[in-house]
Write an enzyme that holds these catalytic residues in place. Sequence first.
Site, PDB file in Angstrom:
ATOM      1  CE  LYS A  33      -4.141  -1.936   2.181  1.00  0.00           C
ATOM      2  NZ  LYS A  33      -5.153  -1.754   3.245  1.00  0.00           N
TER       3      LYS A  33
ATOM      4  CG  ASP B 236      -8.205   0.339   3.525  1.00  0.00           C
ATOM      5  OD1 ASP B 236      -8.987  -0.482   3.020  1.00  0.00           O
ATOM      6  OD2 ASP B 236      -6.971   0.269   3.383  1.00  0.00           O
TER       7      ASP B 236
END
Length: 281
Positions: A66, A102
């Site tokens: 990420k 997220d």
Amino acid sequence: MGKVFGLLGHPVGHSMSPQIHNDAFNKEGIEAVYHAFDVKPELVREAISGLRALQIAGCNVTVPHKLAVMEFLDEIDEEARLIGAVNTIVNQDGKLIGYNTDGRGYVQSLLEEMNSDIKDKRILIIGAGGAARGVLTALLQHGIAHVAITNRTLEKANSFLALANNFSISAEAIDRIDAEERLHEFDVVINTTSVGMSPHIHETPLSLTKLRKESVVSDLIYNPLETTFLKEAKSQGALIINGVGMFVNQAALSFEYWTGKKPDREQMKKIVLQQLGGTTC
């Protein structure tokens, strides 16, 4: 030929993303397919080049990539920049743009389960890793009364305070003992660590002895669906929330970035729960 989407991670064999996205493409009548690509850490640059060369329409990014993917993208959304991680890439006519869904996915699940707003809530976040930063950023953007971050390393928790200051929201970093002693002060307690995840299902990140009965206790873990941490909270009368909602919502937001369409989140949740062999908390 339809569009190709995917997931970049290592490992990815356990991922449920291909199942929920391929089902959503089918339900929406979109000619597309979603694959999981196992990319070793030293090959992230080549993987991003591959997205360009093969005209992959978009992808999700999971651990451990990420952060690493960010330097190879053409543009980073402001929210992803604040979080310091990307979990969604959109190929916009050859330009790769990074987003992070997220935190917003988490806050949406929190609001859904609580059935009330959180702007006046005092929140305790356990952990100071990437997941915690995503959750904190989304909470700050939404607006809350106060946030405390507790972590094994207090220095790392302290590093989150500057982010809260950018939003002019009261924040503090506290050690674990202090967090346990002051637990009654918080309306919402959120575990963002992996403590309690299968196979170490008997571990808990914090003692809940001084938890208020009317508190909300949330765990980002969804395997097991009900961690020991959540079981203890439920036994004390708290509302408990597992990580399924966050997983589904972040996936749905990615789907919207790629297609402009809202997928059936209940259907996504149904698939996840079938795979996990249970029901929501």
